[in-house]
Design a protein around this motif. Structure first.
Motif, PDB file in Angstrom:
ATOM      1  N   ARG A  61     -53.429  66.877  84.573  1.00  0.00           N
ATOM      2  CA  ARG A  61     -54.729  67.137  85.563  1.00  0.00           C
ATOM      3  C   ARG A  61     -55.675  66.621  84.751  1.00  0.00           C
ATOM      4  N   VAL A  62     -56.967  65.993  85.276  1.00  0.00           N
ATOM      5  CA  VAL A  62     -58.109  65.466  84.881  1.00  0.00           C
ATOM      6  C   VAL A  62     -59.078  66.310  85.817  1.00  0.00           C
ATOM      7  N   PHE A  63     -60.093  66.790  85.022  1.00  0.00           N
ATOM      8  CA  PHE A  63     -61.148  67.574  85.555  1.00  0.00           C
ATOM      9  C   PHE A  63     -62.509  66.750  85.576  1.00  0.00           C
ATOM     10  N   SER A  64     -63.154  66.554  86.709  1.00  0.00           N
ATOM     11  CA  SER A  64     -64.332  65.715  86.603  1.00  0.00           C
ATOM     12  C   SER A  64     -65.658  66.532  86.054  1.00  0.00           C
ATOM     13  N   PRO A  65     -66.709  66.163  85.679  1.00  0.00           N
ATOM     14  CA  PRO A  65     -67.736  66.641  85.133  1.00  0.00           C
ATOM     15  C   PRO A  65     -68.253  67.817  86.317  1.00  0.00           C
ATOM     16  N   GLN A  66     -67.940  67.609  87.411  1.00  0.00           N
ATOM     17  CA  GLN A  66     -68.622  68.655  88.597  1.00  0.00           C
ATOM     18  C   GLN A  66     -67.486  69.693  88.918  1.00  0.00           C
ATOM     19  N   ASP A  67     -66.281  69.886  87.964  1.00  0.00           N
ATOM     20  CA  ASP A  67     -65.449  70.927  87.886  1.00  0.00           C
ATOM     21  C   ASP A  67     -65.842  72.020  87.319  1.00  0.00           C
ATOM     22  N   SER A  68     -66.042  73.394  87.740  1.00  0.00           N
ATOM     23  CA  SER A  68     -66.398  74.345  87.116  1.00  0.00           C
ATOM     24  C   SER A  68     -65.519  74.841  86.196  1.00  0.00           C
ATOM     25  N   GLN A  69     -66.095  75.903  85.413  1.00  0.00           N
ATOM     26  CA  GLN A  69     -65.321  76.757  84.106  1.00  0.00           C
ATOM     27  C   GLN A  69     -64.289  77.554  85.042  1.00  0.00           C
ATOM     28  N   GLN A  70     -64.719  78.042  86.108  1.00  0.00           N
ATOM     29  CA  GLN A  70     -63.739  79.162  87.182  1.00  0.00           C
ATOM     30  C   GLN A  70     -62.555  77.972  87.412  1.00  0.00           C
ATOM     31  N   LYS A  71     -62.860  76.899  87.870  1.00  0.00           N
ATOM     32  CA  LYS A  71     -61.797  76.036  88.269  1.00  0.00           C
ATOM     33  C   LYS A  71     -60.836  75.809  87.260  1.00  0.00           C
ATOM     34  N   PHE A  73     -60.388  77.315  84.406  1.00  0.00           N
ATOM     35  CA  PHE A  73     -59.361  78.604  83.906  1.00  0.00           C
ATOM     36  C   PHE A  73     -58.400  78.866  85.122  1.00  0.00           C
ATOM     37  N   GLN A  74     -58.771  78.671  86.395  1.00  0.00           N
ATOM     38  CA  GLN A  74     -57.649  79.034  87.534  1.00  0.00           C
ATOM     39  C   GLN A  74     -56.619  77.906  87.084  1.00  0.00           C
ATOM     40  N   GLU A  75     -56.866  76.596  86.932  1.00  0.00           N
ATOM     41  CA  GLU A  75     -55.684  75.680  87.021  1.00  0.00           C
ATOM     42  C   GLU A  75     -55.001  75.410  85.806  1.00  0.00           C
ATOM     43  N   ILE A  76     -55.631  76.127  84.476  1.00  0.00           N
ATOM     44  CA  ILE A  76     -55.149  75.666  83.380  1.00  0.00           C
ATOM     45  C   ILE A  76     -54.335  77.204  82.647  1.00  0.00           C
ATOM     46  N   ALA A  77     -55.335  78.326  83.008  1.00  0.00           N
ATOM     47  CA  ALA A  77     -54.845  79.379  82.206  1.00  0.00           C
ATOM     48  C   ALA A  77     -54.093  80.574  82.845  1.00  0.00           C
ATOM     49  N   VAL A  78     -54.503  80.525  84.201  1.00  0.00           N
ATOM     50  CA  VAL A  78     -54.027  81.837  85.151  1.00  0.00           C
ATOM     51  C   VAL A  78     -52.448  81.972  84.950  1.00  0.00           C
ATOM     52  N   ALA A 100     -67.737  67.039  71.923  1.00  0.00           N
ATOM     53  CA  ALA A 100     -67.027  66.385  73.185  1.00  0.00           C
ATOM     54  C   ALA A 100     -67.024  67.463  74.334  1.00  0.00           C
ATOM     55  N   GLY A 101     -67.262  69.088  74.083  1.00  0.00           N
ATOM     56  CA  GLY A 101     -67.233  69.863  74.856  1.00  0.00           C
ATOM     57  C   GLY A 101     -66.128  71.031  74.895  1.00  0.00           C
ATOM     58  N   LYS A 102     -65.344  70.812  73.463  1.00  0.00           N
ATOM     59  CA  LYS A 102     -64.336  71.655  73.382  1.00  0.00           C
ATOM     60  C   LYS A 102     -64.952  73.291  73.133  1.00  0.00           C
ATOM     61  N   THR A 103     -65.818  73.486  72.742  1.00  0.00           N
ATOM     62  CA  THR A 103     -66.377  74.851  72.491  1.00  0.00           C
ATOM     63  C   THR A 103     -66.792  75.378  73.722  1.00  0.00           C
ATOM     64  N   TYR A 104     -67.644  74.367  74.551  1.00  0.00           N
ATOM     65  CA  TYR A 104     -67.923  75.057  75.989  1.00  0.00           C
ATOM     66  C   TYR A 104     -66.835  75.248  76.820  1.00  0.00           C
ATOM     67  N   THR A 105     -65.972  74.519  76.984  1.00  0.00           N
ATOM     68  CA  THR A 105     -64.655  74.649  77.685  1.00  0.00           C
ATOM     69  C   THR A 105     -63.877  76.071  77.241  1.00  0.00           C
ATOM     70  N   PRO A 110     -72.894  82.756  78.286  1.00  0.00           N
ATOM     71  CA  PRO A 110     -72.856  84.162  78.826  1.00  0.00           C
ATOM     72  C   PRO A 110     -72.935  84.064  80.297  1.00  0.00           C
ATOM     73  N   GLN A 111     -73.374  83.165  80.799  1.00  0.00           N
ATOM     74  CA  GLN A 111     -73.942  82.838  82.226  1.00  0.00           C
ATOM     75  C   GLN A 111     -72.627  82.300  82.525  1.00  0.00           C
ATOM     76  N   ASP A 112     -71.725  81.482  82.077  1.00  0.00           N
ATOM     77  CA  ASP A 112     -70.691  80.844  82.746  1.00  0.00           C
ATOM     78  C   ASP A 112     -69.550  80.793  81.789  1.00  0.00           C
ATOM     79  N   PRO A 113     -68.771  81.910  81.452  1.00  0.00           N
ATOM     80  CA  PRO A 113     -67.667  81.949  80.508  1.00  0.00           C
ATOM     81  C   PRO A 113     -66.477  80.850  80.711  1.00  0.00           C
ATOM     82  N   GLY A 114     -66.293  80.581  79.672  1.00  0.00           N
ATOM     83  CA  GLY A 114     -64.971  79.581  79.099  1.00  0.00           C
ATOM     84  C   GLY A 114     -63.598  80.325  79.549  1.00  0.00           C
ATOM     85  N   ILE A 115     -62.547  79.558  79.090  1.00  0.00           N
ATOM     86  CA  ILE A 115     -61.192  79.777  79.235  1.00  0.00           C
ATOM     87  C   ILE A 115     -60.895  81.213  78.451  1.00  0.00           C
TER      88      ILE A 115
END
Length: 154
Positions: A61-71, A73-78, A100-105, A110-115
């Protein structure tokens, strides 16, 4: 020798995801072709004699820059966490270049938690629900007991 065991059903042993971060310049060499394919072209500044051929890379799966942290999480981790809660093993790790955004993902903000924080929340909510549904006379008035786990009453 015997061949390695095959994963159950359609699940692959290893799944690879790509999260594309927003481009730093308007001219990007990366194009999302579909939900699982990206196309990398030569440098937009290179002249035609130096320009490389386009290359296609396929991921689960490829996630675009517009894909949210929630999306993400749902598609990778749940599903992996659900399997973990029933006794399976799983690992999610992040790999890539510096900045590259590893830590953010993984951690998010605090406002938008990651995986990771979303995963821990799901795991502890499942434990809490199990403890709440466990109805056995309490040995002490201040805690619930379940297989060595105890939770202080709120």
């Amino acid at each position: 020798s015997n061949p390695p065991p095959q994963p159950e059903g359609n699940k692959e042993s290893i799944q690879v995801y790509l999260r594309v971060r927003p481009p730093k310049t308007p001219q990007s060499i990366l194009r999302l072709e579909s939900l699982n394919v990206v196309v990398v072209s030569g440098s937009p500044n290179a002249n035609s004699s130096q320009r490389r051929e386009e290359e296609r890379f396929t991921f689960n799966r490829v996630f675009s820059p517009q894909d949210s942290q929630q999306k993400i999480f749902q598609e990778i981790a749940v599903e992996m966490i659900r399997s973990y809660l029933t006794g399976s093993n799983g690992l999610i790790f992040s790999y890539g270049f510096t900045n590259a955004g590893k830590t953010y993902t993984i951690q998010g903000s605090p406002q938008d938690p990651g995986i990771l924080p979303r995963s821990l929340d799901m795991i502890f909510n499942a434990i809490h629900a199990t403890l709440d549904s466990y109805e056995e006379p309490q040995e002490s008035g201040d805690s619930d007991h379940l297989m060595g786990l105890s939770r202080q009453s709120s």
